[in-house]
Enzyme design. Structure first.
Site, PDB file in Angstrom:
ATOM      1  N   SER A 159      -9.108   2.576   7.655  1.00 20.94           N
ATOM      2  CA  SER A 159      -9.498   2.487   6.248  1.00 20.94           C
ATOM      3  C   SER A 159      -8.485   1.682   5.442  1.00 20.94           C
ATOM      4  O   SER A 159      -8.850   0.787   4.678  1.00 20.94           O
ATOM      5  CB  SER A 159      -9.639   3.899   5.665  1.00 20.94           C
ATOM      6  OG  SER A 159     -10.009   3.834   4.305  1.00 20.94           O
ATOM      7  N   HIS A 181       0.858  -1.184   0.000  1.00 21.71           N
ATOM      8  CA  HIS A 181       0.000   0.000   0.000  1.00 21.71           C
ATOM      9  C   HIS A 181       0.890   1.228   0.000  1.00 21.71           C
ATOM     10  O   HIS A 181       1.887   1.293   0.716  1.00 21.71           O
ATOM     11  CB  HIS A 181      -0.912   0.046   1.228  1.00 21.71           C
ATOM     12  CG  HIS A 181      -1.777   1.274   1.256  1.00 21.71           C
ATOM     13  ND1 HIS A 181      -2.961   1.349   0.558  1.00 21.71           N
ATOM     14  CD2 HIS A 181      -1.614   2.479   1.858  1.00 21.71           C
ATOM     15  CE1 HIS A 181      -3.502   2.550   0.743  1.00 21.71           C
ATOM     16  NE2 HIS A 181      -2.694   3.255   1.524  1.00 21.71           N
ATOM     17  N   ARG A 194     -16.641  10.746   6.060  1.00 24.11           N
ATOM     18  CA  ARG A 194     -15.419  11.472   6.448  1.00 24.11           C
ATOM     19  C   ARG A 194     -15.079  12.548   5.427  1.00 24.11           C
ATOM     20  O   ARG A 194     -14.675  13.657   5.770  1.00 24.11           O
ATOM     21  CB  ARG A 194     -14.241  10.499   6.567  1.00 24.11           C
ATOM     22  CG  ARG A 194     -14.274   9.619   7.809  1.00 24.11           C
ATOM     23  CD  ARG A 194     -13.223   8.525   7.716  1.00 24.11           C
ATOM     24  NE  ARG A 194     -11.888   9.074   7.600  1.00 24.11           N
ATOM     25  CZ  ARG A 194     -10.874   8.448   7.011  1.00 24.11           C
ATOM     26  NH1 ARG A 194     -11.051   7.249   6.466  1.00 24.11           N
ATOM     27  NH2 ARG A 194      -9.686   9.007   6.950  1.00 24.11           N
TER      28      ARG A 194
END
Length: 429
Positions: free
Chosen positions: A183, A82, A168
């Site tokens: 998240s 990520h 959000r």
């Protein structure tokens, strides 16, 4: 339980129990708790934070809101990466097939552009007919067959994350560390991973502008991953200048293919290999990073990584001829030339990101149509010598007016010094 009581409890800084968090998220997804109540809880979390136990409970509830992949039957290491987002970041298109060429399973769930940073899914959708949306069963089947794939988040995977993120985004609670971590990690946990590499970007083109903030995020992400039995390595990389030469949509896919052929930009190749090396060491395939890097370079040189990339594109319906076409760049081109001779002192990477949004590589409003042919080529890095009249940037895209607007933005994104400037380090730690 009563939603208002839980909101008041968190508002007053009192820790919520696992049962309370699970009940709240479950009822959000069942539409028994409305958006204003969810907004109130998120704002309370923004101001008061979450304990380690609360964060783990929230992530667990988000994962349980949908389906979770399980690749144990394949008896192979399952890994992913990520990135916290940057300009010209095309690492996923190299990492997934390169790791898969070693029989590592890579079931990547990626996102779209956010603010001024490009989105992996938007870039993949620049490939003609490529399918980024696959249902749970068909993606499982693809992983069984070829070992890797990159898809967008669906309603079947962590739907609670999708719901929380949408609120959000509207309520100013995006910059909450526990909510950012929840998240990111909920989707990675849902992938059924054994290992994960995190590329935390630092610099003026990243969301984390300082190493202090990046380190804080990295430590938290590693802690969460470990608590779910995922082996996590964190790399902090420089985003004070674009990664590679090209930033945009299809042009980044083409540059990633160049890297898989062994002739891409040094910085993109270096970071890709470094992140992949962590996974090879995690999995036990290599004893150390040095040996891992040698093996990775070999699989680029022998064509195995590129072959796996082509398998992945074909498996998801993409047209390989579209990637290898010579007509991939837009006809409209503009150049920005240097008015001075010297050394590139600094680059405002965030402004380059906003220029990319201007030419159609990102969206200003939800109904904007992306220009897959658009992009920016950067000819120089910090520390490079430049002469008066040299081309600093090339802009290309469909809309000439947008290119002209972006050109005005880009003229203010670099500074030149008469004194020699030290080149910046790509991998900070």
């Amino acid at each position: 339980m009563i939603p208002a009581e839980l909101i008041e409890k968190k508002r007053d800084g009192i820790e919520l129990t696992t049962g309370e968090i699970d009940w709240f998220i479950h009822n959000v997804m069942n539409e028994k708790i409305d958006d204003c109540q969810l907004s109130a809880l998120l704002m309370s979390i923004y101001f008061n934070g979450l304990s380690n136990a609360e964060t783990k409970s929230l992530i667990d509830s988000m994962v349980k809101s949908g389906k979770m992949f399980n690749f144990k039957h394949l008896e192979r290491y399952v890994a992913d990466k990520h990135s916290t987002g940057g300009i010209g970041d095309k690492i996923s298109f190299i990492l997934a097939p390169l790791l898969s060429s070693f029989d590592i399973i890579v079931p990547m769930i990626a996102g779209r552009s956010l603010a001024y940073t490009g989105g992996t899914i938007d870039k993949l959708e620049s490939i003609n007919k490529f399918q980024t949306q696959k249902d749970f069963d068909s993606f499982n089947k693809q992983i069984d067959q070829i070992g890797c794939g990159i898809i967008s988040q669906s309603s079947e995977i962590c739907p609670a994350d999708k719901k929380l993120y949408s609120i959000r985004d509207l309520t100013g609670t995006i910059p909450s560390f526990p909510l950012i971590c929840s998240s990111i990690m909920s989707k990675k946990i849902a992938e059924g991973l054994d290992g994960l590499v995190m590329d935390v970007k630092v610099g003026n083109g990243a969301f984390m502008k300082t190493f202090h903030d990046a380190k804080k995020l990295g430590v938290e992400l590693k802690k969460i991953g470990n608590s779910f039995d995922i082996d996590v390595n964190i790399t902090y990389s420089n985003m004070s200048q674009p990664l590679g030469k090209y930033a945009g949509l299809k042009c980044e896919i083409i540059e990633a293919v160049d890297c898989l052929k062994g002739n891409g930009p040094d910085d993109v190749t270096q970071l890709s290999i470094d992140l992949c090396a962590d996974i090879l060491v995690q999995s036990g395939m290599s004893k150390n990073k040095s040996k891992a890097k040698t093996s990775l370079i070999k699989n680029i040189e022998n064509g195995k990584a590129l072959e796996k990339f082509e398998e992945m594109i074909t498996a998801q319906g993409g047209d390989l001829n579209d990637i290898y076409s010579k007509n991939n760049f837009a006809r409209n081109h503009l150049k920005i030339k240097s008015k001075e001779t010297g050394y590139i002192k600094s680059i405002n990477t965030e402004k380059i990101g906003w220029a990319l949004v201007e030419i159609g590589c990102g969206k200003k409003v939800i109904n904007d149509v992306l220009d897959y042919s658009a992009g920016i080529k950067s000819h120089y890095k910090v520390g490079d010598k430049i002469c008066r009249g040299d081309t600093v940037y090339e802009l290309f895209g469909f809309n000439e007016t947008k290119l002209t607007n972006a050109k005005k933005m880009l003229t203010k994104t670099f500074t030149i010094s008469e004194q020699e400037i030290k080149k910046e380090k790509l991998i900070i730690e």
